[in-house]
Scaffold this active site. Structure first.
Site, mmCIF file in Angstrom:
data_model
loop_
_atom_site.group_PDB
_atom_site.id
_atom_site.type_symbol
_atom_site.label_atom_id
_atom_site.label_comp_id
_atom_site.label_asym_id
_atom_site.label_seq_id
_atom_site.Cartn_x
_atom_site.Cartn_y
_atom_site.Cartn_z
ATOM 1 N N MET A 27 0.847 -1.198 0.000
ATOM 2 C CA MET A 27 0.000 0.000 0.000
ATOM 3 C C MET A 27 0.884 1.250 0.000
ATOM 4 S SD MET A 27 -3.442 -0.906 2.042
ATOM 5 C CE MET A 27 -2.861 -0.523 3.675
ATOM 6 N N LEU A 30 6.611 3.014 1.680
ATOM 7 C CA LEU A 30 7.557 1.901 1.798
ATOM 8 C C LEU A 30 8.644 2.181 2.830
ATOM 9 C CD1 LEU A 30 7.959 1.123 -2.032
ATOM 10 C CD2 LEU A 30 6.290 0.173 -0.408
ATOM 11 N N HIS A 34 9.451 -3.316 3.619
ATOM 12 C CA HIS A 34 9.108 -3.512 2.207
ATOM 13 C C HIS A 34 10.378 -3.730 1.372
ATOM 14 C CE1 HIS A 34 5.509 -0.995 3.445
ATOM 15 N NE2 HIS A 34 4.939 -2.032 2.887
ATOM 16 N N GLY A 147 4.812 -10.019 3.938
ATOM 17 C CA GLY A 147 5.557 -9.958 5.200
ATOM 18 C C GLY A 147 4.826 -10.674 6.327
ATOM 19 N N ASP A 150 2.126 -9.296 9.165
ATOM 20 C CA ASP A 150 0.683 -9.472 8.998
ATOM 21 C C ASP A 150 0.397 -10.975 8.990
ATOM 22 O OD1 ASP A 150 0.021 -6.636 8.637
ATOM 23 O OD2 ASP A 150 1.233 -6.833 6.828
ATOM 24 N N ARG A 187 2.465 2.558 9.468
ATOM 25 C CA ARG A 187 1.701 3.305 10.480
ATOM 26 C C ARG A 187 2.584 3.852 11.593
ATOM 27 N NH1 ARG A 187 -2.514 -0.630 8.793
ATOM 28 N NH2 ARG A 187 -4.216 0.651 8.005
HETATM 29 O O1 PAF Z 1 -0.229 -5.780 3.475
HETATM 30 C C1 PAF Z 1 -0.651 -4.848 2.767
HETATM 31 O O2 PAF Z 1 0.012 -3.839 2.578
HETATM 32 C C2 PAF Z 1 -2.031 -4.970 2.136
HETATM 33 O O3 PAF Z 1 -2.939 -5.576 2.984
HETATM 34 C C3 PAF Z 1 -2.020 -5.634 0.751
HETATM 35 C C4 PAF Z 1 -1.576 -7.086 0.838
HETATM 36 C C5 PAF Z 1 -1.094 -4.883 -0.179
HETATM 37 C C6 PAF Z 1 -3.427 -5.624 0.144
HETATM 38 O O4 PAF Z 1 -3.914 -4.329 -0.011
#
Ligand code: PAF
Length: 279
Positions: A27, A30, A34, A147, A150, A187
Site C-alpha cells: 500500500m 515503503l 518492504h 511480510g 501481517d 503506520r
Molecule cells: O499488506 C498490505 O500492505 C495490504 O494488505 C495488501 C496485501 C497490499 C493488500 O492491499
C-alpha cells in the site's frame, strides 16, 4: 523501471515479461520491511525474471472509522526506492479502476479470517482477499511475497490460494524490526515521540511471554494475562486484542506449544499497531 496505472497496459506488460514474475503487493509508504520484501523478490526472480511492486491504498480493507484518508502516500519517494531496488514494474492503479462504481464481486474467506484482526476489523480481510486476487489476475505472478508481520493476512491469503487453485507460489518473509524491537510498519509514521517510545512494549510483552513459555508456562490464559499486564505498563496503550492461537488453523489454544502464535493489536493514541510471536 516502468510505472503504470492502467490495468490493461499492466496485463500486457506482465504477459510479455520474462518469467518468473515475482509480485510484491504493497500500500506504499515503503520502509525497510518492504525493501526486504523487494530484495527477496529480486533474488527469487533472478537477473532474467521480472519483479512487480504494486502500490495501491485499497479502500475496501479500511473500516469507516479507520485511517484511509490519512494513510501516508509519499509516491515519488516510493518510486525512487523501487527503482533503486531493481523493480521492473511499479503498478499503481487508481481506486476507480480497481473497483467499478457498481463492483459487486468479493472474495470472502470465512475461517482463518475470523477472530484476531478479523474480529475487530470486520470486512478487512474481504477487502484484502478481493484486492489480492485482482492483483494476481492482472499480473499472473509466478510467486508473491508478503511480510510475516501481517501473520493473519498471510494465513488468509494462503487459504484463498489453496481453495481457489491459484497458480501462485507464496513466500512469507520475516518481520524487520527497529533496533529496540518495534516491528516496521507504515503506520509507525503516525506515532508521536511519546507514543513511539511506549510502542516498544509490544515486543517487550511478547518476549516476556516467550521467556515464561521457555521456563515451562504453557497455559494460554496465563501467558495472555502476562502479555496484557505488560502492555498495561505503557500508560497510553489501549488493547484491541490479544490471542494465542494455533499457527495453522488460527483457532485459540488452551495449551501453548511450539506451533502456537501469540498475536496482538494495540492502540497508541489513534494509531493501531500489530505484532506477533511464534513460540
Ligand atoms: O499488506 C498490505 O500492505 C495490504 O494488505 C495488501 C496485501 C497490499 C493488500 O492491499
Amino acid at each position: 523501471m516502468k510505472t503504470l496505472s492502467s490495468i490493461v497496459s499492466t496485463q500486457r506488460f506482465c504477459l510479455a515479461a520474462p518469467k518468473p514474475l515475482v509480485i510484491v503487493p504493497t500500500m506504499g509508504a515503503l520502509h525497510a520491511g518492504h525493501a526486504a520484501l523487494l530484495k527477496r523478490a529480486r533474488l527469487l526472480a533472478g537477473k532474467k525474471g521480472t519483479v512487480v511492486a504494486t502500490l495501491f491504498v485499497n479502500p475496501t480493507q479500511f473500516g469507516p472509522n479507520e485511517d484511509l484518508s490519512r494513510y501516508p502516500r509519499p509516491f515519488s519517494k516510493d518510486q525512487t526506492l523501487c527503482r533503486k531496488l531493481g523493480v521492473d514494474l511499479l503498478f499503481a492503479p487508481e481506486a476507480n479502476a480497481m473497483y467499478a462504481p457498481d463492483s459487486s464481486t468479493w472474495v470472502d474467506e470465512s475461517q482463518v479470517s475470523q477472530g484476531l484482526c478479523g474480529g475487530t476489523r470486520p470486512g478487512h480481510f474481504r477487502g484484502v482477499c478481493t484486492v489480492v486476487l485482482k492483483l494476481f489476475q492482472i499480473c499472473q505472478p509466478t510467486t508473491a511475497v508478503f511480510g510475516k508481520k501481517d501473520f493473519q493476512q498471510c494465513a488468509v491469503i494462503a487459504r484463498m490460494v489453496r481453495d481457489l487453485f491459484l497458480p501462485v507460489r507464496l513466500v512469507f518473509a520475516d518481520t524487520v524490526r527497529e533496533p529496540d524491537g518495534l516491528a516496521l510498519s507504515s503506520r509507525n509514521a503516525y506515532l508521536t515521540p511519546d507514543e513511539r517510545a511506549q510502542a516498544v512494549v509490544l515486543q517487550g510483552a511478547l518476549q516476556e511471554a516467550r521467556t515464561a513459555f521457555s521456563a515451562g508456562q504453557t497455559s494460554a490464559i496465563k501467558l495472555s494475562k502476562l502479555i496484557e499486564k505488560r502492555v498495561a505498563t505503557a500508560p497510553i496503550a489501549r488493547l484491541d486484542y490479544i490471542a494465542i492461537v494455533d499457527g495453522s488453523t488460527l483457532r485459540p489454544v488452551k495449551t501453548v506449544t511450539a506451533g502456537s502464535v501469540a498475536a496482538l493489536a494495540v492502540f497508541f493514541g489513534r494509531t493501531r499497531l500489530i505484532d506477533n510471536l511464534h513460540f
